[in-house]
Design a protein around this motif. Structure first.
Motif, PDB file in Angstrom:
ATOM      1  N   TRP A  16       1.524 -22.243  16.663  1.00 17.86           N
ATOM      2  CA  TRP A  16       1.215 -21.623  15.393  1.00 17.86           C
ATOM      3  C   TRP A  16       0.519 -22.629  14.487  1.00 17.86           C
ATOM      4  O   TRP A  16       0.628 -23.833  14.656  1.00 17.86           O
ATOM      5  CB  TRP A  16       2.474 -21.070  14.723  1.00 17.86           C
ATOM      6  CG  TRP A  16       3.560 -22.089  14.511  1.00 17.86           C
ATOM      7  CD1 TRP A  16       3.755 -22.893  13.436  1.00 17.86           C
ATOM      8  CD2 TRP A  16       4.598 -22.396  15.439  1.00 17.86           C
ATOM      9  NE1 TRP A  16       4.847 -23.698  13.626  1.00 17.86           N
ATOM     10  CE2 TRP A  16       5.389 -23.404  14.842  1.00 17.86           C
ATOM     11  CE3 TRP A  16       4.947 -21.910  16.704  1.00 17.86           C
ATOM     12  CZ2 TRP A  16       6.512 -23.938  15.475  1.00 17.86           C
ATOM     13  CZ3 TRP A  16       6.047 -22.451  17.319  1.00 17.86           C
ATOM     14  CH2 TRP A  16       6.820 -23.442  16.718  1.00 17.86           C
ATOM     15  N   GLU A  17      -0.187 -22.098  13.537  1.00 17.58           N
ATOM     16  CA  GLU A  17      -0.920 -22.925  12.590  1.00 17.58           C
ATOM     17  C   GLU A  17      -0.526 -22.508  11.178  1.00 17.58           C
ATOM     18  O   GLU A  17      -0.564 -21.338  10.829  1.00 17.58           O
ATOM     19  CB  GLU A  17      -2.433 -22.749  12.776  1.00 17.58           C
ATOM     20  CG  GLU A  17      -3.270 -23.633  11.843  1.00 17.58           C
ATOM     21  CD  GLU A  17      -4.763 -23.404  12.008  1.00 17.58           C
ATOM     22  OE1 GLU A  17      -5.532 -23.960  11.199  1.00 17.58           O
ATOM     23  OE2 GLU A  17      -5.152 -22.661  12.934  1.00 17.58           O
ATOM     24  N   ARG A  18      -0.115 -23.498  10.406  1.00 16.98           N
ATOM     25  CA  ARG A  18       0.265 -23.261   9.029  1.00 16.98           C
ATOM     26  C   ARG A  18      -0.925 -23.462   8.101  1.00 16.98           C
ATOM     27  O   ARG A  18      -1.899 -24.140   8.443  1.00 16.98           O
ATOM     28  CB  ARG A  18       1.374 -24.230   8.617  1.00 16.98           C
ATOM     29  CG  ARG A  18       2.734 -23.891   9.202  1.00 16.98           C
ATOM     30  CD  ARG A  18       3.239 -22.577   8.654  1.00 16.98           C
ATOM     31  NE  ARG A  18       4.688 -22.467   8.718  1.00 16.98           N
ATOM     32  CZ  ARG A  18       5.358 -21.442   8.265  1.00 16.98           C
ATOM     33  NH1 ARG A  18       4.717 -20.430   7.707  1.00 16.98           N
ATOM     34  NH2 ARG A  18       6.661 -21.395   8.330  1.00 16.98           N
ATOM     35  N   GLY A  19      -0.847 -22.894   6.917  1.00 16.93           N
ATOM     36  CA  GLY A  19      -1.916 -23.069   5.949  1.00 16.93           C
ATOM     37  C   GLY A  19      -1.617 -22.290   4.686  1.00 16.93           C
ATOM     38  O   GLY A  19      -0.477 -21.883   4.438  1.00 16.93           O
ATOM     39  N   ASP A  20      -2.629 -22.087   3.900  1.00 17.37           N
ATOM     40  CA  ASP A  20      -2.527 -21.282   2.679  1.00 17.37           C
ATOM     41  C   ASP A  20      -3.718 -20.328   2.699  1.00 17.37           C
ATOM     42  O   ASP A  20      -4.809 -20.663   2.261  1.00 17.37           O
ATOM     43  CB  ASP A  20      -2.567 -22.195   1.449  1.00 17.37           C
ATOM     44  CG  ASP A  20      -2.424 -21.417   0.138  1.00 17.37           C
ATOM     45  OD1 ASP A  20      -2.271 -20.175   0.206  1.00 17.37           O
ATOM     46  OD2 ASP A  20      -2.496 -22.026  -0.943  1.00 17.37           O
ATOM     47  N   ILE A  21      -3.480 -19.149   3.263  1.00 18.52           N
ATOM     48  CA  ILE A  21      -4.568 -18.234   3.596  1.00 18.52           C
ATOM     49  C   ILE A  21      -4.453 -16.943   2.790  1.00 18.52           C
ATOM     50  O   ILE A  21      -3.364 -16.409   2.590  1.00 18.52           O
ATOM     51  CB  ILE A  21      -4.549 -17.894   5.107  1.00 18.52           C
ATOM     52  CG1 ILE A  21      -4.642 -19.172   5.937  1.00 18.52           C
ATOM     53  CG2 ILE A  21      -5.692 -16.951   5.470  1.00 18.52           C
ATOM     54  CD1 ILE A  21      -5.875 -19.994   5.696  1.00 18.52           C
ATOM     55  N   SER A  22      -5.592 -16.454   2.318  1.00 18.44           N
ATOM     56  CA  SER A  22      -5.659 -15.147   1.661  1.00 18.44           C
ATOM     57  C   SER A  22      -6.698 -14.298   2.377  1.00 18.44           C
ATOM     58  O   SER A  22      -7.766 -14.789   2.733  1.00 18.44           O
ATOM     59  CB  SER A  22      -6.039 -15.287   0.181  1.00 18.44           C
ATOM     60  OG  SER A  22      -5.076 -16.028  -0.526  1.00 18.44           O
ATOM     61  N   PHE A  23      -6.357 -13.040   2.584  1.00 18.94           N
ATOM     62  CA  PHE A  23      -7.250 -12.085   3.229  1.00 18.94           C
ATOM     63  C   PHE A  23      -7.558 -11.000   2.219  1.00 18.94           C
ATOM     64  O   PHE A  23      -6.642 -10.371   1.675  1.00 18.94           O
ATOM     65  CB  PHE A  23      -6.575 -11.497   4.471  1.00 18.94           C
ATOM     66  CG  PHE A  23      -7.431 -10.555   5.258  1.00 18.94           C
ATOM     67  CD1 PHE A  23      -8.210 -10.995   6.304  1.00 18.94           C
ATOM     68  CD2 PHE A  23      -7.448  -9.199   4.956  1.00 18.94           C
ATOM     69  CE1 PHE A  23      -8.986 -10.122   7.033  1.00 18.94           C
ATOM     70  CE2 PHE A  23      -8.224  -8.314   5.677  1.00 18.94           C
ATOM     71  CZ  PHE A  23      -8.997  -8.783   6.717  1.00 18.94           C
ATOM     72  N   ILE A  24      -8.841 -10.790   1.932  1.00 19.03           N
ATOM     73  CA  ILE A  24      -9.243  -9.839   0.889  1.00 19.03           C
ATOM     74  C   ILE A  24     -10.121  -8.742   1.480  1.00 19.03           C
ATOM     75  O   ILE A  24     -11.070  -9.027   2.219  1.00 19.03           O
ATOM     76  CB  ILE A  24     -10.005 -10.555  -0.246  1.00 19.03           C
ATOM     77  CG1 ILE A  24      -9.083 -11.566  -0.951  1.00 19.03           C
ATOM     78  CG2 ILE A  24     -10.544  -9.550  -1.258  1.00 19.03           C
ATOM     79  CD1 ILE A  24      -9.796 -12.399  -1.997  1.00 19.03           C
ATOM     80  N   PHE A  25      -9.771  -7.504   1.171  1.00 15.74           N
ATOM     81  CA  PHE A  25     -10.604  -6.354   1.527  1.00 15.74           C
ATOM     82  C   PHE A  25     -11.047  -5.677   0.240  1.00 15.74           C
ATOM     83  O   PHE A  25     -10.218  -5.341  -0.613  1.00 15.74           O
ATOM     84  CB  PHE A  25      -9.823  -5.354   2.393  1.00 15.74           C
ATOM     85  CG  PHE A  25     -10.558  -4.066   2.642  1.00 15.74           C
ATOM     86  CD1 PHE A  25     -11.567  -4.010   3.592  1.00 15.74           C
ATOM     87  CD2 PHE A  25     -10.241  -2.917   1.935  1.00 15.74           C
ATOM     88  CE1 PHE A  25     -12.253  -2.823   3.821  1.00 15.74           C
ATOM     89  CE2 PHE A  25     -10.920  -1.728   2.162  1.00 15.74           C
ATOM     90  CZ  PHE A  25     -11.933  -1.684   3.107  1.00 15.74           C
ATOM     91  N   SER A  55     -17.195  -6.925   2.673  1.00 13.54           N
ATOM     92  CA  SER A  55     -15.930  -6.301   2.275  1.00 13.54           C
ATOM     93  C   SER A  55     -14.702  -7.038   2.798  1.00 13.54           C
ATOM     94  O   SER A  55     -13.619  -6.933   2.222  1.00 13.54           O
ATOM     95  CB  SER A  55     -15.894  -4.845   2.747  1.00 13.54           C
ATOM     96  OG  SER A  55     -15.968  -4.775   4.156  1.00 13.54           O
ATOM     97  N   LEU A  56     -14.822  -7.781   3.895  1.00  9.16           N
ATOM     98  CA  LEU A  56     -13.694  -8.506   4.472  1.00  9.16           C
ATOM     99  C   LEU A  56     -13.923 -10.004   4.329  1.00  9.16           C
ATOM    100  O   LEU A  56     -14.906 -10.545   4.848  1.00  9.16           O
ATOM    101  CB  LEU A  56     -13.528  -8.151   5.952  1.00  9.16           C
ATOM    102  CG  LEU A  56     -13.162  -6.701   6.277  1.00  9.16           C
ATOM    103  CD1 LEU A  56     -13.313  -6.435   7.766  1.00  9.16           C
ATOM    104  CD2 LEU A  56     -11.745  -6.400   5.841  1.00  9.16           C
ATOM    105  N   THR A  57     -13.015 -10.684   3.655  1.00  9.65           N
ATOM    106  CA  THR A  57     -13.169 -12.113   3.402  1.00  9.65           C
ATOM    107  C   THR A  57     -11.839 -12.815   3.609  1.00  9.65           C
ATOM    108  O   THR A  57     -10.790 -12.311   3.211  1.00  9.65           O
ATOM    109  CB  THR A  57     -13.655 -12.366   1.964  1.00  9.65           C
ATOM    110  OG1 THR A  57     -14.847 -11.628   1.727  1.00  9.65           O
ATOM    111  CG2 THR A  57     -13.936 -13.843   1.736  1.00  9.65           C
TER     112      THR A  57
END
Length: 482
Positions: free
Chosen positions: A205-214, A223-225
C-alpha cells in the motif's frame, strides 16, 4: 449497383438476394438472405484468413449485427479478439480494434484479451490493446456521464465519512495493515473524496494525502482530477494513451492477476445471538443507525496468477521495476522538479519469442468440450486459490441515502481500487435497507471492514472546495494507473 462476393467467391447482386430471372407471383416465396456459417469471424481468424476477416468486417452479411458478432463468445468464452491475440494474428487484431472490439471482456477461464496479449508477449499488441481499453473506459464514463450528473443533482448536498479497517487472519500481517477514513463532500454535480490511502494492492500500500475531484459541470477531459496535496500537484484523469510505455513495461514484467468474488452460491441469513433462546442480532452503528445483522455465506474469493511470460530473472526483478518507477516519480516530486516530460531511465521490455503454433484445426477447437479449451498460446504457468469466506453486513432502514444513490457516487470514484471493491460488493442483491457496515474480502488473506460512521446533509459547501488550488502544478504521470 454494388457487388459483393459470397464465401465461395461467386459474385452476387446486393439486392436482398431477390431472384432476378423472373418476377415472383404472390404465391411464390422470395429467396432468403444467404446464411453464413456460425462463428464465421472466429473461424477466419483461427485460420489466419485476414482477407475473409476484412470482408466480414467491412461488408457484413445482411443478417449480421456487426457489433454483436465482434463481441460474440464461442463455447469457450473466447471473442474474436481473444483468438486473434492468442494466435498472434496481428492484422486481425488491428482490424478488430479499429472496429471497437470489446477489450474488458473475459473468457470462460476468466482472462481478458489484454491478459492473453501479455502472455503472448508481443509489445506492440499489448500497447494496442491497452490503448483501446483506456479509450473504451473513457467512452463508458462519457456515456454514463449525463445520467451520473442528473443523479447527483437529485441528491441533496451532503458530507459522509467511510472508515476502512483492514484485518487478516494472519496475526503478524494484521498488525501491519493500514486504516483510513475517506471523507466525501457532495455539492450539486460535484464530488470530492479525501483519503490517505493512495493504493492497496497485493499486500502493498501507498500512503499519502490525496483528493479526488469530480466536476459534472466541466468538460469531460477536465471533470476528473486527482490532487496530491503533499507534493502540491494534480493530474486530470483522461484515460488517454499519450504515454503508456511505463505501464506496458510493468505489465510485461509482473504476474497477470485475476481476482473476483463469486456470488453464484451466495445466501444471506440473519446473524443470531444466545445459546438457548436464539434471537436475531441487532447493532447500533455509528451511535445512530439501528441495524439488522446478516451473515453472508457462499461468498468465494477466486485469485489466480499467471507467469508463463516471465523468466526466473524476471521474477527477481519485477518488483524492483515497479518500485523504481514509483520511487523515481516521487523523488522528482520531492525535489520540486515536476516535469511531465521527465522519464524514468529504465530499459524497455522487448517482445518475447512467439509461442509454438498450435497443431490444431478449427474443427478440433470448436468441438472440444466446454470447460476444456485447447491450448492456443503459451503454455500456462499459473497458481489458483479459491477461498470461501464468511462476510457480514449491517443493514439499516433509517440511513438517509439509498443504495442506488451510493452506487452512483461510488462509480464516480471507482478508479481507486479499494473503492471499486466496495462498489462491486454493493452490486450484489443485498437484503432490504442500506449497508451501513460491511466486512468484505479484498485479498486472499485480508478483509476490509467499511463503516459509514458519519453522514449529514450540508448546505453551502464552498465552491472552491472542488477546484484545484492555483499554486498546484500539473503532473500527468503522477498516478500512472489512473
Amino acid at each position: 449497383m454494388s457487388k459483393k462476393s459470397n464465401e465461395s467467391g461467386q459474385s452476387t447482386n446486393n439486392c436482398d438476394n431477390i431472384l432476378i430471372h423472373s418476377v415472383p407471383s404472390t404465391h411464390e416465396t422470395l429467396t432468403q438472405p444467404e446464411t453464413i456459417e456460425e462463428f464465421a469471424l472466429h473461424k477466419s481468424i483461427f485460420n489466419g484468413n485476414y482477407k475473409k476477416v476484412s470482408e466480414l468486417l467491412q461488408h457484413p452479411p445482411p443478417n449480421w449485427n456487426i457489433e454483436e458478432e465482434i463481441g460474440r463468445k464461442d463455447k469457450h468464452g473466447n471473442t474474436p479478439l481473444h483468438l486473434a491475440v492468442m494466435l498472434g494474428r496481428k492484422q486481425c487484431i488491428h482490424a478488430l480494434l479499429a472496429h471497437n472490439a470489446p477489450v474488458k471482456i473475459k473468457n470462460n477461464d476468466g482472462w481478458s484479451p489484454l491478459a492473453e496479449a501479455i502472455s503472448y508477449g508481443d509489445r506492440q499488441t499489448i500497447s494496442a490493446v491497452l490503448r483501446k481499453l483506456k479509450q473504451q473506459s473513457r467512452h463508458h464514463m462519457e456515456a454514463r456521464r449525463s445520467n451520473l450528473v442528473r443523479a447527483l443533482y437529485e441528491i441533496k448536498d451532503f458530507y459522509m465519512e467511510l472508515k476502512w479497517d483492514f484485518a487478516s487472519w494472519v496475526p503478524l500481517v494484521s498488525r501491519m495493515l493500514p486504516s483510513d477514513i475517506c471523507r466525501i463532500h457532495k455539492s450539486g454535480a460535484s464530488l470530492r473524496l479525501d483519503t490517505t490511502l493512495v493504493d492497496f494492492n497485493d499486500m502493498r500500500w501507498e500512503r499519502g494525502d490525496i483528493s479526488f475531484i469530480f466536476r459534472g459541470d466541466k468538460p469531460p477531459h477536465e471533470s476528473l482530477t486527482v490532487l496530491d496535496n503533499e507534493y502540491e500537484c494534480y493530474q486530470n484523469v483522461r484515460y488517454e494513451d499519450a504515454d503508456i510505455e511505463d505501464e506496458v513495461d510493468v505489465l510485461m514484467s509482473t504476474d497477470i492477476l485475476a481476482a473476483q468474488m463469486s456470488t453464484k452460491t451466495i445466501n444471506f441469513s440473519r446473524a443470531q445471538s444466545g445459546w438457548i433462546f436464539r434471537e436475531d442480532r441487532k447493532e447500533l452503528v455509528s451511535g445512530q443507525y439501528q441495524c439488522d445483522l446478516y451473515a453472508i455465506q457462499g461468498l468465494v474469493l477466486k485469485q489466480r496468477k499467471r507467469r508463463e511470460h516471465l523468466s526466473n530473472d524476471d521474477l527477481q526483478k519485477n518488483r524492483a521495476l515497479v518500485d523504481s518507477i514509483t520511487r523515481g516519480r516521487r523523488a522528482s516530486l520531492s525535489n520540486g522538479s515536476i516535469d511531465s516530460n521527465v522519464s524514468i531511465d529504465l530499459p524497455r521490455r522487448c517482445s518475447l519469442q512467439p509461442p509454438p503454433v498450435p497443431n490444431l484445426t478449427w474443427e478440433q477447437y470448436i468441438s472440444a468440450d466446454k470447460g476444456n479449451c485447447p491450448q492456443l498460446g503459451r503454455t500456462p504457468v499459473h497458481k489458483q486459490s479459491n477461498k470461501t469466506l464468511r462476510a457480514t453486513v449491517a443493514m439499516s432502514k433509517d440511513f438517509p441515502l439509498s443504495v442506488e444513490m451510493l452506487l452512483n457516487v461510488l462509480e464516480v470514484i471507482a478508479p481507486f481500487k479499494h473503492i471499486n471493491k466496495l462498489r462491486e460488493f454493493i452490486t450484489i442483491k443485498l437484503p432490504s435497507g442500506f449497508p451501513v457496515k460491511v466486512e468484505i474480502p479484498v485479498l486472499h488473506t485480508v478483509t476490509a471492514k467499511i463503516t459509514f460512521q458519519k453522514f449529514e446533509f450540508r448546505d453551502n459547501i464552498p465552491e472552491t472546495y472542488f477546484e484545484v488550488p492555483s499554486h498546484y502544478v500539473e503532473d500527468s504521470r503522477r498516478f500512472p494507473e489512473l
